[in-house]
Design an enzyme around this catalytic site. Structure first.
Site, short mmCIF file in Angstrom:
data_model
loop_
_atom_site.label_atom_id
_atom_site.label_comp_id
_atom_site.label_asym_id
_atom_site.label_seq_id
_atom_site.Cartn_x
_atom_site.Cartn_y
_atom_site.Cartn_z
N ASP A 300 0.68 -0.78 -0.12
CA ASP A 300 -0.23 -0.22 -0.31
C ASP A 300 0.80 1.67 0.01
O ASP A 300 2.37 0.82 0.46
CB ASP A 300 -1.19 -0.06 1.52
CG ASP A 300 -2.44 0.82 1.22
OD1 ASP A 300 -2.19 1.43 -0.27
OD2 ASP A 300 -3.11 0.42 1.39
C1 NOJ Z 1 -4.08 4.02 0.37
C2 NOJ Z 1 -4.87 3.08 -0.12
O1 NOJ Z 1 -4.93 2.57 1.44
C3 NOJ Z 1 -5.14 1.75 -0.60
O2 NOJ Z 1 -6.39 1.47 -0.83
C4 NOJ Z 1 -5.30 2.68 -2.22
O3 NOJ Z 1 -5.56 1.95 -3.47
C5 NOJ Z 1 -3.65 3.64 -2.12
N1 NOJ Z 1 -3.51 4.45 -1.00
C6 NOJ Z 1 -3.45 3.76 -3.27
O4 NOJ Z 1 -4.76 5.50 -4.00
#
Ligand code: NOJ
Length: 766
Positions: A300
């Site tokens: 993430d």
């Molecule tokens: C953080 C989020 O937790 C995740 O779900 C998302 O895909 C990413 N950022 C990218 O935006």
């Protein structure tokens, strides 16, 4: 093709590749030769030509230059990103959208780098791209897998037309905690329903041919257990036992893997002391080991760096070692792999085989998407113009929006509204709102483009309709990355709303949360109506009790007062672009609601976590009229609205409920049937639900577990027999070693229209 022919072909391919065949300048005959050999062979031949730097580059995912969906990136200027792109040190980018923009970065990757390896272009296509479906939690309330799949299809069609080839969806995190803002992104609290929805969404995004220009790679996230963040607080510790992990958290991920999802994303939480981005147990042992998943895992947003803040790694170098060894293949906007891995491999600290494995997985997905055959396959301006915002997409999202609405209460059949001769006051801060119903996670859609409830109701011209805001919900503008400021002081509109309510036949009130009060980073400790809305509701109620309350919200709310006092309550979630049309059609009875809650609604926050598949405890009931049993002294154990609850304008009667047999052997298939009759005055749809209870287990079993459901359409007076089959797949569970077992013993079976149905039978498994 025999082995020798294959070898000759492979050498030929390698020579062709050496001559630059991986760029888009391949001749037709070269392409045909390449297509004949398998993806794995193509991956291997390409890998063989890559330098260590180029390999590590494939493990590097950069955010683009405009949209930000995480904390401001540290140390990644646009200049540096372009430099890295040109060197072939970037494997993927996120938050780049629009054909022109995607084409430009893809051109650099393909035409300016030594090997011309195309980029993955990722984006959070969570509930649509430009044309928005309901938020995923709402859509899950439809229990309509076809509609859910179709909604993902629409999202993929629009996103792919904008150059995107990879979505960071579906989020398949089970959660029992509505304080957690991200429940809006998931399928609710139940692993069985969650697994079916995970599959529908993956198939919707990926279609049956990933090389087509309207199908994109999906990503099951967040692996794993993010939905169990302590106290519902975002990015928090998770500490759960193996039984919950295997039986509740993992099943939807497994379903996504079994449905062919190409990628997984790990997450920000730790699990039992180990940040999951660095968890070998989850990523290597379970996902890539036991489940044999051959796609890749993306971290993430900077979650590799966060291993440091968790206190599990002392610096970036150590974080890189931990994450790479654990099986995090691609570093999202963390800049850790690109800074650390080459040296770590050169020093022999991280084995090159780990890098090769990660790169192989990433390249494989690129090949499967057809990017090597045509890196610009998603970059077609005509397609972009024609497909984004297409009328047929509006029709599709309206369809799923109607199906997502849940009728929570309808005392005295106040709904549906009469179409003529009525005076109606439409009151509330969300009644005319065109922004909030779009929900959270809609970076590419245009603000203020939802059909409001006011606009939807104005389509029905037979009544007199007036509109009064009553109170403002938020102060000032709200945007995706800002905290929402709630109005708690400005009461200037209340008197006007009350005066209007006094003179009408029916009041429709649209209250709830702003769309940006749920989603990432939006945990809440209060789940009642924010701001002055409760005050407004009570003030209106004091003069006119004929109220239909339409809720707009991204999570279960604790609306005990409303449930006690307001005769009709419609759960209208955040339903996306066509929100107001969907709600109006339900209010006026042009669509008979059929949604059922995918998550329990608590009476108050103190009951959380509250969920239908709880354990009995050793003291489940009060036998002696004293305090020594599992309960609260100030609130009932029951929820406000249970999982699976949802009414219709018609009524359904269940009869002839039969388990076909009383004793079975493990491995048998057990047939269960029930007749469902539409006994009311409207055609309608019912979600017929089947629950089991395994009465005694080596691991205690929940009091009820959903193990089957069918969405059935019934005309007035019509009866249908619904059949369910129970076999090992439904009757077993995971023990604390993670093994799936089925145990002999007594089972109860329940069938009905919600998780608290009392229609019960039983059988024994020998
Ligand atoms: C953080 C989020 O937790 C995740 O779900 C998302 O895909 C990413 N950022 C990218 O935006």
């Amino acid at each position: 093709m025999n082995r020798n022919q294959y070898n000759v072909l492979l050498i030929l391919i390698m020579v062709l590749c050496f001559l630059g065949c991986v760029t888009n300048k391949k001749s037709g005959s070269q392409m045909e030769v390449m297509k004949e050999i398998s993806v794995d062979q193509r991956v291997d031949s390409l890998l063989a030509k890559m330098t260590l730097e180029e390999k590590v580059g494939q493990m590097n995912l950069y955010n683009g230059f405009w949209d930000v969906t995480g904390p401001t990136p540290q140390g990644g200027s646009a200049k540096l990103k372009y430099e890295h792109l040109k060197k072939g040190w970037v494997g993927a980018m996120l938050n780049i959208r629009g054909v022109e923009n995607v084409k430009e970065v893809q051109r650099i990757a393909v035409e300016e780098t030594r090997l011309g390896i195309p980029l993955l272009i990722g984006f959070d296509v969570i509930h649509g791209y430009k044309t928005l479906s309901p938020i995923p939690l709402a859509e899950s309330a439809s229990w309509d897998l076809e509609a859910i799949r179709n909604s993902a299809r629409v999202a993929a069609t629009e996103a792919s037309a904008a150059g995107i080839n990879w979505t960071f969806a579906p989020m398949v995190d089970i959660s029992r905690d509505p304080r957690w803002g991200r429940v809006m992104e998931g399928g609710g609290e139940d692993p069985y329903l969650g697994s079916k929805i995970a599959k529908a969404r993956v198939l919707g995004f990926q279609g049956n041919d990933l090389t087509k220009n309207n199908t994109i790679a999906a990503c099951a996230k967040h692996f794993a257990a993010y939905g169990f963040s302590e106290a519902g607080k975002e990015y928090n510790t998770v500490d759960i036992g193996t039984s919950t992990l295997y039986n509740t958290v993992l099943p939807p991920f497994k379903a996504a893997a079994d449905s062919g999802v190409k990628t997984f994303m790990n997450s920000f939480n730790e699990l039992n002391g180990v940040p999951v981005t660095g968890s070998e147990f989850l990523q290597r042992d379970i996902l890539k080991g036991a489940w044999d998943f051959d796609g890749f895992v993306v971290s993430d947003w900077a979650s590799i760096n966060e291993i440091i803040f968790w206190g599990h790694a002392k610096d970036k170098r150590q974080a890189a070692i931990i994450a790479a060894r654990a099986g995090s293949d691609l570093d999202m906007e963390g800049h850790v792999y690109i800074q650390e891995l080459v040296q770590l491999v050169q020093e022999g600290v991280v084995q090159e085989s780990i890098i090769d494995d990660a790169v192989r997985r990433i390249l494989k997905v690129k090949f499967e998407l057809g990017l090597f055959d045509n890196p610009y396959t998603y970059c077609d301006e005509t397609n972009e113009k024609e497909n984004i915002g297409h009328t047929k997409h509006h029709e599709a999202v309206l369809d799923v929006a109607k199906k997502s609405i849940v009728l929570l209460k309808n005392q005295g059949n106040l709904l549906p509204l009469q179409k003529e001769g009525q005076k109606i006051a439409l009151i509330g801060p969300l009644a005319a709102d065109k922004n909030s119903p779009l929900g959270s996670w809609r970076i590419a859609s245009d603000d203020h483009t939802a059909v409001s409830v006011l606009e939807g109701m104005q389509q029905y011209t037979g009544n007199t309709l007036t509109h009064h805001k009553g109170v403002e919900l938020v102060v000032g503008n709200t945007a995706f990355i800002e905290e929402v400021q709630i109005n708690t002081t400005n009461r200037t509109g209340i008197d006007e709303a009350v005066a209007a309510a006094q003179t009408v036949d029916v009041v429709v009130m649209v209250l709830g949360e702003h769309g940006f009060q749920s989603g990432e980073g939006r945990s809440r400790t209060h789940l009642d109506l924010p701001g002055l809305q409760q005050e407004l509701l009570e003030a209106v109620y004091a003069v006119n009790q004929n109220i239909v309350l339409v809720l707009n919200n991204g999570r279960p709310l604790a609306i005990e007062w409303a449930t006690e006092h307001i005769p009709a309550i419609v759960e209208g979630w955040q339903l996306g672009t066509q929100s107001g049309n969907a709600i109006a059609q339900v209010l006026y009875g042009d669509y008979n609601p059929s949604g059922k809650l995918p998550m329990t609604f608590p009476r108050n926050v103190g009951q959380i976590p509250i969920y239908y598949n709880y354990k009995s405890t050793g003291r489940p009931v009060d036998t002696n009229d004293n305090v020594f049993w599992s309960h609260y002294t100030d609130v009932d154990n029951t929820p406000l609205y249970p999982f699976g609850h949802g009414l219709s304008y018609t009524t359904f009667q269940y009869s002839n409920f039969k388990v076909h047999g009383t004793e079975f052997k493990i491995g048998d298939t057990i047939k269960v049937t029930v007749d469902v009759t539409n006994t009311g005055d409207y055609d309608g749809k019912e979600v017929v639900q089947l629950y089991i209870r395994d009465l005694f287990g080596s691991i205690t079993r929940p009091v009820r577990e959903l193990k089957g459901f069918e969405l059935v359409s019934l005309k007035k007076g019509e009866t249908k027999t619904i059949e369910f089959k129970l076999s090992n797949k439904e009757l077993g569970f995971f023990n604390n070693q993670g093994e799936y077992i089925v145990e002999a013993g007594d089972f109860e079976v329940f069938v009905g229209g919600s998780s608290i149905t009392s229609l019960q039978s039983s059988f024994t498994l020998k």
